[in-house]
Write a protein that holds these residues in place. Structure first.
Motif, PDB file in Angstrom:
ATOM      1  N   ASP A 191       0.815  -1.215   0.000  1.00 51.30           N
ATOM      2  CA  ASP A 191       0.000   0.000   0.000  1.00 51.30           C
ATOM      3  C   ASP A 191       0.848   1.263   0.000  1.00 51.30           C
ATOM      4  O   ASP A 191       0.442   2.293  -0.531  1.00 51.30           O
ATOM      5  CB  ASP A 191      -0.909   0.032   1.244  1.00 51.30           C
ATOM      6  CG  ASP A 191      -1.775  -1.203   1.363  1.00 51.30           C
ATOM      7  OD1 ASP A 191      -2.485  -1.510   0.396  1.00 51.30           O
ATOM      8  OD2 ASP A 191      -1.735  -1.859   2.423  1.00 51.30           O
ATOM      9  N   VAL A 192       2.000   1.185   0.640  1.00 53.45           N
ATOM     10  CA  VAL A 192       2.867   2.351   0.820  1.00 53.45           C
ATOM     11  C   VAL A 192       4.280   1.977   0.383  1.00 53.45           C
ATOM     12  O   VAL A 192       4.786   0.917   0.768  1.00 53.45           O
ATOM     13  CB  VAL A 192       2.907   2.813   2.293  1.00 53.45           C
ATOM     14  CG1 VAL A 192       3.706   4.101   2.435  1.00 53.45           C
ATOM     15  CG2 VAL A 192       1.499   2.993   2.842  1.00 53.45           C
ATOM     16  N   HIS A 193       4.910   2.836  -0.403  1.00 50.52           N
ATOM     17  CA  HIS A 193       6.297   2.617  -0.821  1.00 50.52           C
ATOM     18  C   HIS A 193       7.155   3.719  -0.218  1.00 50.52           C
ATOM     19  O   HIS A 193       7.038   4.886  -0.582  1.00 50.52           O
ATOM     20  CB  HIS A 193       6.411   2.626  -2.348  1.00 50.52           C
ATOM     21  CG  HIS A 193       7.786   2.284  -2.840  1.00 50.52           C
ATOM     22  ND1 HIS A 193       8.142   2.352  -4.167  1.00 50.52           N
ATOM     23  CD2 HIS A 193       8.899   1.863  -2.180  1.00 50.52           C
ATOM     24  CE1 HIS A 193       9.401   1.989  -4.300  1.00 50.52           C
ATOM     25  NE2 HIS A 193       9.880   1.698  -3.116  1.00 50.52           N
ATOM     26  N   ILE A 194       8.014   3.325   0.724  1.00 50.71           N
ATOM     27  CA  ILE A 194       8.927   4.244   1.391  1.00 50.71           C
ATOM     28  C   ILE A 194      10.309   4.068   0.774  1.00 50.71           C
ATOM     29  O   ILE A 194      10.737   2.944   0.525  1.00 50.71           O
ATOM     30  CB  ILE A 194       8.994   3.969   2.904  1.00 50.71           C
ATOM     31  CG1 ILE A 194       7.593   3.955   3.526  1.00 50.71           C
ATOM     32  CG2 ILE A 194       9.889   4.974   3.611  1.00 50.71           C
ATOM     33  CD1 ILE A 194       7.568   3.389   4.930  1.00 50.71           C
ATOM     34  N   GLN A 195      10.989   5.174   0.532  1.00 51.52           N
ATOM     35  CA  GLN A 195      12.341   5.116  -0.020  1.00 51.52           C
ATOM     36  C   GLN A 195      13.290   5.953   0.834  1.00 51.52           C
ATOM     37  O   GLN A 195      12.929   7.044   1.286  1.00 51.52           O
ATOM     38  CB  GLN A 195      12.362   5.621  -1.465  1.00 51.52           C
ATOM     39  CG  GLN A 195      11.608   4.718  -2.441  1.00 51.52           C
ATOM     40  CD  GLN A 195      11.581   5.268  -3.842  1.00 51.52           C
ATOM     41  OE1 GLN A 195      10.990   6.312  -4.095  1.00 51.52           O
ATOM     42  NE2 GLN A 195      12.247   4.579  -4.765  1.00 51.52           N
ATOM     43  N   MET A 196      14.495   5.425   1.027  1.00 49.84           N
ATOM     44  CA  MET A 196      15.551   6.146   1.742  1.00 49.84           C
ATOM     45  C   MET A 196      16.775   6.210   0.831  1.00 49.84           C
ATOM     46  O   MET A 196      17.117   5.211   0.186  1.00 49.84           O
ATOM     47  CB  MET A 196      15.906   5.429   3.054  1.00 49.84           C
ATOM     48  CG  MET A 196      14.749   5.280   4.023  1.00 49.84           C
ATOM     49  SD  MET A 196      15.171   4.286   5.493  1.00 49.84           S
ATOM     50  CE  MET A 196      16.183   5.453   6.413  1.00 49.84           C
ATOM     51  N   ASP A 197      17.433   7.378   0.776  1.00 48.23           N
ATOM     52  CA  ASP A 197      18.613   7.495  -0.083  1.00 48.23           C
ATOM     53  C   ASP A 197      19.857   7.937   0.664  1.00 48.23           C
ATOM     54  O   ASP A 197      20.895   8.207   0.059  1.00 48.23           O
ATOM     55  CB  ASP A 197      18.336   8.446  -1.262  1.00 48.23           C
ATOM     56  CG  ASP A 197      18.109   9.897  -0.820  1.00 48.23           C
ATOM     57  OD1 ASP A 197      18.278  10.201   0.385  1.00 48.23           O
ATOM     58  OD2 ASP A 197      17.769  10.725  -1.688  1.00 48.23           O
ATOM     59  N   GLY A 198      19.775   8.007   1.978  1.00 46.15           N
ATOM     60  CA  GLY A 198      20.903   8.451   2.780  1.00 46.15           C
ATOM     61  C   GLY A 198      20.710   9.834   3.359  1.00 46.15           C
ATOM     62  O   GLY A 198      21.367  10.197   4.345  1.00 46.15           O
ATOM     63  N   SER A 199      19.811  10.622   2.765  1.00 42.25           N
ATOM     64  CA  SER A 199      19.549  11.972   3.283  1.00 42.25           C
ATOM     65  C   SER A 199      18.072  12.336   3.263  1.00 42.25           C
ATOM     66  O   SER A 199      17.627  13.155   4.068  1.00 42.25           O
ATOM     67  CB  SER A 199      20.332  13.007   2.483  1.00 42.25           C
ATOM     68  OG  SER A 199      19.975  12.973   1.116  1.00 42.25           O
ATOM     69  N   VAL A 200      17.291  11.739   2.342  1.00 41.95           N
ATOM     70  CA  VAL A 200      15.863  12.051   2.221  1.00 41.95           C
ATOM     71  C   VAL A 200      15.067  10.758   2.300  1.00 41.95           C
ATOM     72  O   VAL A 200      15.436   9.739   1.710  1.00 41.95           O
ATOM     73  CB  VAL A 200      15.552  12.768   0.890  1.00 41.95           C
ATOM     74  CG1 VAL A 200      14.048  12.945   0.705  1.00 41.95           C
ATOM     75  CG2 VAL A 200      16.245  14.129   0.841  1.00 41.95           C
ATOM     76  N   ILE A 201      13.969  10.803   3.051  1.00 42.76           N
ATOM     77  CA  ILE A 201      13.030   9.687   3.106  1.00 42.76           C
ATOM     78  C   ILE A 201      11.722  10.156   2.466  1.00 42.76           C
ATOM     79  O   ILE A 201      11.267  11.279   2.709  1.00 42.76           O
ATOM     80  CB  ILE A 201      12.797   9.198   4.551  1.00 42.76           C
ATOM     81  CG1 ILE A 201      11.891   7.961   4.565  1.00 42.76           C
ATOM     82  CG2 ILE A 201      12.244  10.291   5.453  1.00 42.76           C
ATOM     83  CD1 ILE A 201      11.842   7.261   5.918  1.00 42.76           C
ATOM     84  N   SER A 202      11.142   9.323   1.611  1.00 40.80           N
ATOM     85  CA  SER A 202       9.894   9.677   0.946  1.00 40.80           C
ATOM     86  C   SER A 202       8.918   8.521   1.071  1.00 40.80           C
ATOM     87  O   SER A 202       9.307   7.372   1.293  1.00 40.80           O
ATOM     88  CB  SER A 202      10.135   9.992  -0.535  1.00 40.80           C
ATOM     89  OG  SER A 202      10.610   8.843  -1.227  1.00 40.80           O
ATOM     90  N   ALA A 203       7.646   8.832   0.927  1.00 42.99           N
ATOM     91  CA  ALA A 203       6.607   7.808   0.986  1.00 42.99           C
ATOM     92  C   ALA A 203       5.554   8.134  -0.057  1.00 42.99           C
ATOM     93  O   ALA A 203       5.118   9.284  -0.180  1.00 42.99           O
ATOM     94  CB  ALA A 203       5.965   7.756   2.376  1.00 42.99           C
ATOM     95  N   VAL A 204       5.157   7.115  -0.823  1.00 44.07           N
ATOM     96  CA  VAL A 204       4.109   7.254  -1.825  1.00 44.07           C
ATOM     97  C   VAL A 204       2.947   6.370  -1.413  1.00 44.07           C
ATOM     98  O   VAL A 204       3.118   5.156  -1.217  1.00 44.07           O
ATOM     99  CB  VAL A 204       4.603   6.859  -3.233  1.00 44.07           C
ATOM    100  CG1 VAL A 204       3.453   6.945  -4.238  1.00 44.07           C
ATOM    101  CG2 VAL A 204       5.759   7.750  -3.657  1.00 44.07           C
ATOM    102  N   MET A 205       1.764   6.969  -1.267  1.00 42.40           N
ATOM    103  CA  MET A 205       0.560   6.232  -0.908  1.00 42.40           C
ATOM    104  C   MET A 205      -0.617   6.877  -1.633  1.00 42.40           C
ATOM    105  O   MET A 205      -0.776   8.107  -1.595  1.00 42.40           O
ATOM    106  CB  MET A 205       0.330   6.243   0.607  1.00 42.40           C
ATOM    107  CG  MET A 205      -0.914   5.483   1.053  1.00 42.40           C
ATOM    108  SD  MET A 205      -0.988   5.187   2.837  1.00 42.40           S
ATOM    109  CE  MET A 205      -0.903   6.849   3.491  1.00 42.40           C
ATOM    110  N   ASP A 206      -1.418   6.049  -2.298  1.00 42.71           N
ATOM    111  CA  ASP A 206      -2.577   6.537  -3.056  1.00 42.71           C
ATOM    112  C   ASP A 206      -2.178   7.612  -4.064  1.00 42.71           C
ATOM    113  O   ASP A 206      -2.913   8.586  -4.285  1.00 42.71           O
ATOM    114  CB  ASP A 206      -3.646   7.090  -2.108  1.00 42.71           C
ATOM    115  CG  ASP A 206      -4.205   6.012  -1.184  1.00 42.71           C
ATOM    116  OD1 ASP A 206      -4.251   4.833  -1.602  1.00 42.71           O
ATOM    117  OD2 ASP A 206      -4.577   6.347  -0.046  1.00 42.71           O
ATOM    118  N   GLY A 207      -0.990   7.442  -4.653  1.00 40.94           N
ATOM    119  CA  GLY A 207      -0.539   8.366  -5.674  1.00 40.94           C
ATOM    120  C   GLY A 207       0.050   9.662  -5.162  1.00 40.94           C
ATOM    121  O   GLY A 207       0.531  10.484  -5.945  1.00 40.94           O
TER     122      GLY A 207
END
Length: 224
Positions: A191-207
């Motif tokens: 349902d949720v895609h969380i990404q970490m790149d070493g400095s920024v964390i993002s989350a995509v849910m329901d577009g």
């Protein structure tokens, strides 16, 4: 069972938004960006609030989990009555570790046994008070021992078990270990895609996408 769930991690809830029982989250990123730290803190904060937890230790065994939590002064053993662990890598070192209490041992190449033990744990934890939390760290390790399509089926079955139990799942995955077509399929299971790149964390849910800076301190993950 509460309607909404807070992670207890500083700043993370503003990125994730409201979580409800049944939400399945995938956490991806390259190596060494803090995925295991976040997954471990996610488990610890849930235990602190009295939530029953299932931790699948695929990359590091149960003893490593204990050491990793102590490095942040998270004394997970004092909360172990609410914690079920399935340890996959310890058997690779030789010998046949025996199940003890809420700690069960399986093998990275024995996905059938793994899912049996997931079913046992989720059924048991479902009957306890509070929203069940489950963490799988890391699903990418399964690809070194099993065909990719089988790993996809395991992830789907795992998600189904957690969702049926009204739980919340967090699965970590290291990018770049599988073919591109497989890695494109994996986020669709969640349902949720969380990404970490070493400095920024993002989350995509329901577009919708939310992001924030993060850092790792001696107290864990701080977002924002």
């Amino acid at each position: 069972m509460s309607e909404n769930y807070s992670t207890g991690i500083v700043g993370l809830d503003a990125v994730l938004g409201e979580l409800e029982p049944g939400h399945l989250m995938l956490l991806t990123g390259p190596p060494k960006v803090g995925k295991t730290v976040l997954a471990t803190e996610f488990t610890y904060r849930a235990l602190q609030r009295g939530n029953p937890c299932l931790f699948i230790a695929a990359e590091y065994g149960y003893r490593d989990l204990q050491r990793n939590t102590m490095a942040f002064n998270w004394f997970i053993q004092s909360l172990a009555d609410k914690l079920h662990v399935i340890d996959l890598p310890t058997g690779l070192a030789g010998g046949k570790p025996q199940d003890s209490g809420n700690v069960r041992y399986s093998a990275l190449q024995n996905t059938t046994d793994l899912m049996v033990k997931v079913g046992i744990s989720t059924r048991s934890l479902y009957q306890e008070e509070g929203t069940m939390v489950s963490v799988f760290d890391s699903a990418s390790i399964l690809l070194a021992f099993n065909p990719p399509k089988l790993v996809l089926r395991v992830l789907k079955a795992y998600n189904d078990r957690v969702r049926d139990a009204g739980g919340i799942a967090l699965v970590t995955y290291t990018e770049g270990v599988a073919d591109e077509d497989i890695e494109e399929e994996i986020p669709g299971l969640f349902d949720v895609h969380i990404q970490m790149d070493g400095s920024v964390i993002s989350a995509v849910m329901d577009g919708e996408r939310m992001e924030a800076p993060y850092r790792i301190t001696d107290q864990g993950i701080t977002v924002g």
